[in-house]
Design a protein around this motif. Structure first.
Motif, PDB file in Angstrom:
ATOM      1  N   GLU A   7      -1.084   9.855 -10.174  1.00 28.84           N
ATOM      2  CA  GLU A   7      -1.772  11.108  -9.791  1.00 28.84           C
ATOM      3  C   GLU A   7      -1.018  12.382 -10.129  1.00 28.84           C
ATOM      4  O   GLU A   7      -0.818  13.218  -9.253  1.00 28.84           O
ATOM      5  CB  GLU A   7      -2.044  11.090  -8.282  1.00 28.84           C
ATOM      6  CG  GLU A   7      -2.996  10.015  -7.854  1.00 28.84           C
ATOM      7  CD  GLU A   7      -3.165   9.927  -6.337  1.00 28.84           C
ATOM      8  OE1 GLU A   7      -2.825  10.897  -5.636  1.00 28.84           O
ATOM      9  OE2 GLU A   7      -3.637   8.881  -5.861  1.00 28.84           O
ATOM     10  N   LYS A  61       6.724   3.543  -1.965  1.00 32.68           N
ATOM     11  CA  LYS A  61       6.717   4.982  -2.241  1.00 32.68           C
ATOM     12  C   LYS A  61       8.075   5.591  -1.906  1.00 32.68           C
ATOM     13  O   LYS A  61       8.762   5.117  -0.996  1.00 32.68           O
ATOM     14  CB  LYS A  61       5.595   5.657  -1.444  1.00 32.68           C
ATOM     15  CG  LYS A  61       4.211   5.197  -1.921  1.00 32.68           C
ATOM     16  CD  LYS A  61       3.068   5.701  -1.050  1.00 32.68           C
ATOM     17  CE  LYS A  61       1.729   5.167  -1.573  1.00 32.68           C
ATOM     18  NZ  LYS A  61       0.596   5.510  -0.705  1.00 32.68           N
ATOM     19  N   HIS A 117       3.246  -0.268  -6.731  1.00 39.66           N
ATOM     20  CA  HIS A 117       2.659   1.062  -6.584  1.00 39.66           C
ATOM     21  C   HIS A 117       3.611   1.867  -5.706  1.00 39.66           C
ATOM     22  O   HIS A 117       3.741   1.519  -4.548  1.00 39.66           O
ATOM     23  CB  HIS A 117       1.292   0.945  -5.915  1.00 39.66           C
ATOM     24  CG  HIS A 117       0.663   2.260  -5.556  1.00 39.66           C
ATOM     25  ND1 HIS A 117       0.007   3.026  -6.475  1.00 39.66           N
ATOM     26  CD2 HIS A 117       0.604   2.950  -4.389  1.00 39.66           C
ATOM     27  CE1 HIS A 117      -0.454   4.126  -5.889  1.00 39.66           C
ATOM     28  NE2 HIS A 117      -0.099   4.111  -4.631  1.00 39.66           N
ATOM     29  N   GLU A 176       0.825  -1.223   0.000  1.00 36.52           N
ATOM     30  CA  GLU A 176       0.000   0.000   0.000  1.00 36.52           C
ATOM     31  C   GLU A 176       0.855   1.266   0.000  1.00 36.52           C
ATOM     32  O   GLU A 176       0.528   2.245  -0.674  1.00 36.52           O
ATOM     33  CB  GLU A 176      -0.924  -0.020   1.222  1.00 36.52           C
ATOM     34  CG  GLU A 176      -1.880   1.137   1.297  1.00 36.52           C
ATOM     35  CD  GLU A 176      -2.954   0.943   2.366  1.00 36.52           C
ATOM     36  OE1 GLU A 176      -3.070  -0.178   2.910  1.00 36.52           O
ATOM     37  OE2 GLU A 176      -3.668   1.910   2.653  1.00 36.52           O
ATOM     38  N   TYR A 236       8.836   8.112  -0.218  1.00 36.15           N
ATOM     39  CA  TYR A 236       9.014   8.561   1.170  1.00 36.15           C
ATOM     40  C   TYR A 236       9.236   7.407   2.131  1.00 36.15           C
ATOM     41  O   TYR A 236       9.621   7.627   3.278  1.00 36.15           O
ATOM     42  CB  TYR A 236       7.866   9.476   1.618  1.00 36.15           C
ATOM     43  CG  TYR A 236       6.529   8.824   1.894  1.00 36.15           C
ATOM     44  CD1 TYR A 236       6.251   8.227   3.128  1.00 36.15           C
ATOM     45  CD2 TYR A 236       5.515   8.834   0.939  1.00 36.15           C
ATOM     46  CE1 TYR A 236       5.016   7.657   3.384  1.00 36.15           C
ATOM     47  CE2 TYR A 236       4.276   8.268   1.180  1.00 36.15           C
ATOM     48  CZ  TYR A 236       4.032   7.682   2.413  1.00 36.15           C
ATOM     49  OH  TYR A 236       2.810   7.117   2.658  1.00 36.15           O
TER      50      TYR A 236
HETATM   51  O1  9MR Z   1      -3.809   4.146   1.669  1.00 34.45           O
HETATM   52  C1  9MR Z   1      -2.643   4.953   1.664  1.00 34.45           C
HETATM   53  C2  9MR Z   1      -2.421   5.597   3.012  1.00 34.45           C
HETATM   54  O2  9MR Z   1      -2.112   4.599   3.977  1.00 34.45           O
HETATM   55  C3  9MR Z   1      -1.270   6.600   2.934  1.00 34.45           C
HETATM   56  O3  9MR Z   1      -1.145   7.311   4.154  1.00 34.45           O
HETATM   57  C4  9MR Z   1      -1.486   7.582   1.781  1.00 34.45           C
HETATM   58  C5  9MR Z   1      -0.279   8.492   1.578  1.00 34.45           C
HETATM   59  O4  9MR Z   1       0.830   7.772   1.155  1.00 34.45           O
HETATM   60  O5  9MR Z   1      -1.701   6.873   0.563  1.00 34.45           O
HETATM   61  C6  9MR Z   1      -2.817   6.028   0.600  1.00 34.45           C
HETATM   62  O6  9MR Z   1      -2.974   5.405  -0.657  1.00 34.45           O
HETATM   63  C7  9MR Z   1      -3.239   6.276  -1.738  1.00 34.45           C
HETATM   64  C8  9MR Z   1      -2.532   5.715  -2.947  1.00 34.45           C
HETATM   65  O7  9MR Z   1      -1.165   5.563  -2.678  1.00 34.45           O
HETATM   66  C9  9MR Z   1      -2.740   6.580  -4.151  1.00 34.45           C
HETATM   67  N1  9MR Z   1      -4.148   6.826  -4.395  1.00 34.45           N
HETATM   68  C10 9MR Z   1      -4.918   7.281  -3.260  1.00 34.45           C
HETATM   69  C11 9MR Z   1      -4.725   6.345  -2.077  1.00 34.45           C
HETATM   70  C12 9MR Z   1      -5.588   6.783  -0.905  1.00 34.45           C
HETATM   71  O8  9MR Z   1      -5.182   8.031  -0.437  1.00 34.45           O
END
Ligand code: 9MR
Length: 383
Positions: free
Chosen positions: A173, A86, A120, A82, A88
């Motif tokens: 995004e 990323k 992702h 999830e 970060y």
């Molecule tokens: O579900 C994710 C959440 O735990 C994180 O804090 C957030 C920031 O990194 O990202 C959420 O997932 C997102 C995804 O990476 C991109 N599309 C929107 C998702 C929901 O915000």
């Protein structure tokens, strides 16, 4: 002493590992059969879910939960870290360091269970989602060379570390929903916007030649998404004109309530406009992936019965439409159990009660939403 091996073998016969977590007796689990993974497979689709690796800082803690892991095992043909891929997270410690340990936990679990993995995301092209150090990073006397090298190295390292990825959200995004324009980041400030995005896809194609390469975004079918959809189509068109290697549009599918504090009920679907949008994207030769499915039920009444029924019905309509496109190839839920959904942390209900946006409730029981997904998969044409 003699009874000890008997206990172990009984445990082994039950399929329980010797790990400490497995010693705790769990209540019987009743994931419905056939699984969503097999229903999807029958139609040439793959079904799976995102999962977070564990409780560190703001990262989702769900992977520690043995019951959730069981649901993932029972229902999913593919898993998506999830947050763990990323920038970060992977590059939290600075420009030289790559930390794959968190994502590896999920990759190892998927491998042990014969599940596929999807990635992702290689470039969340939005200034908010880079590690803090990048804002003040000195790109030196030849910033273009250095920025290109940093982005290229990042993509190559991740693709090489996970050669098993069936698909990658290469860019995530980057379209601003307010006006459909492309966002700027540290990279695009130096390299240019189109150049940055194209570089990401070309690098990913070379480093992950077998993976489906995806542009992923959250434009949705509800009213209010018009500019977002327009911006995404413009972006996709530009990619095609320039020969940028992209296979699919990732439709995140965070459907339901508008993500705002004041909202009640569901947003109004614009079915015709949404079909026109999907027709345009598929007409340009893009496949469609449902990458982050959940249903935001923020404004619905508290009662579970009618609430879950409304969520399921809304989702069924959406999924039927999406899966009627034979170009739709993957279906990913953004979490499988309500309590771990990202939606619990923002846009709170007025009564501050938990939301019910995923397929399983907090007692690990399948909800009507799970049945809606199963029914949509059953009704989908083979592809
Ligand atoms: O579900 C994710 C959440 O735990 C994180 O804090 C957030 C920031 O990194 O990202 C959420 O997932 C997102 C995804 O990476 C991109 N599309 C929107 C998702 C929901 O915000």
């Amino acid at each position: 002493m003699r009874s000890f091996p008997t206990v172990l073998s009984r445990r082994a016969a039950l399929g329980l590992g010797a790990a400490a977590g497995a010693m705790t007796a769990l209540p019987a689990l009743a994931a419905p059969s056939p699984s969503l993974a097999s229903l999807a497979r029958d139609k040439g689709l793959i079904f799976g879910s995102a999962v977070g690796a564990g409780p560190v800082g703001s990262l989702t803690g769900s992977f520690e939960d043995a019951r959730l892991r069981q649901i993932l095992k029972d229902e999913c043909g593919v898993l998506v870290p999830e947050n763990e891929l990323k920038w970060y997270v992977i590059r939290a410690a600075g420009p030289q360091a790559f930390d794959f340990s968190r994502a590896d936990r999920i990759a190892d679990f998927a491998k042990a269970n014969g599940q596929a993995l999807r990635g992702h995301t290689l470039l969340w092209h939005h200034p908010q989602w880079f590690p803090a150090w990048i804002k003040t990073h000195d790109f030196g006397p030849q910033p273009k060379v250095a920025a290109e090298a940093m982005l290229t190295e990042h993509i190559q390292k991740l693709c090489q570390h996970y050669p098993q990825m069936i698909s990658w959200d290469v860019v995530n995004e980057t379209v601003d929903p307010a006006d459909g324009s492309v966002r700027n980041t540290v990279f695009s400030d130096i390299l240019g916007r189109e150049q940055t995005l194209d570089l990401a896809f070309h690098t990913a194609r070379a480093a992950a030649p077998k993976a489906r390469l995806v542009y992923n975004d959250y434009m949705s079918w509800e009213v209010g998404n018009e500019k977002h959809r327009y911006g995404v189509l413009k972006l996709l068109e530009g990619f095609r004109k320039r020969g940028t290697p992209i296979d699919a549009l990732g439709v995140q599918a965070h459907i339901g309530a508008e993500n705002a504090d004041s909202f009640t009920g569901f947003g109004k679907p614009q079915e015709q406009e949404w079909r026109a949008f999907l027709d345009e994207a598929t007409g340009m030769g893009y496949d469609l992936l449902i990458t982050e499915f959940d249903v935001h039920d923020k404004g619905l009444i508290l009662d579970f019965g009618p609430r879950d029924a409304a969520v399921a019905a809304y989702a069924k309509g959406y999924l039927d439409l999406m899966l009627s496109y034979r170009q739709a190839k993957e279906v990913l839920a953004w979490g499988m159990v309500d309590k771990y959904s990202w939606l619990q942390n923002q846009w709170l209900r007025e009564d501050k009660k938990p939301k019910r946006p995923t397929l399983y409730d907090d007692n690990y029981q399948a909800k009507p939403l799970r049945e809606a997904v199963a029914a949509a998969l059953k009704a989908a044409p083979v592809r």
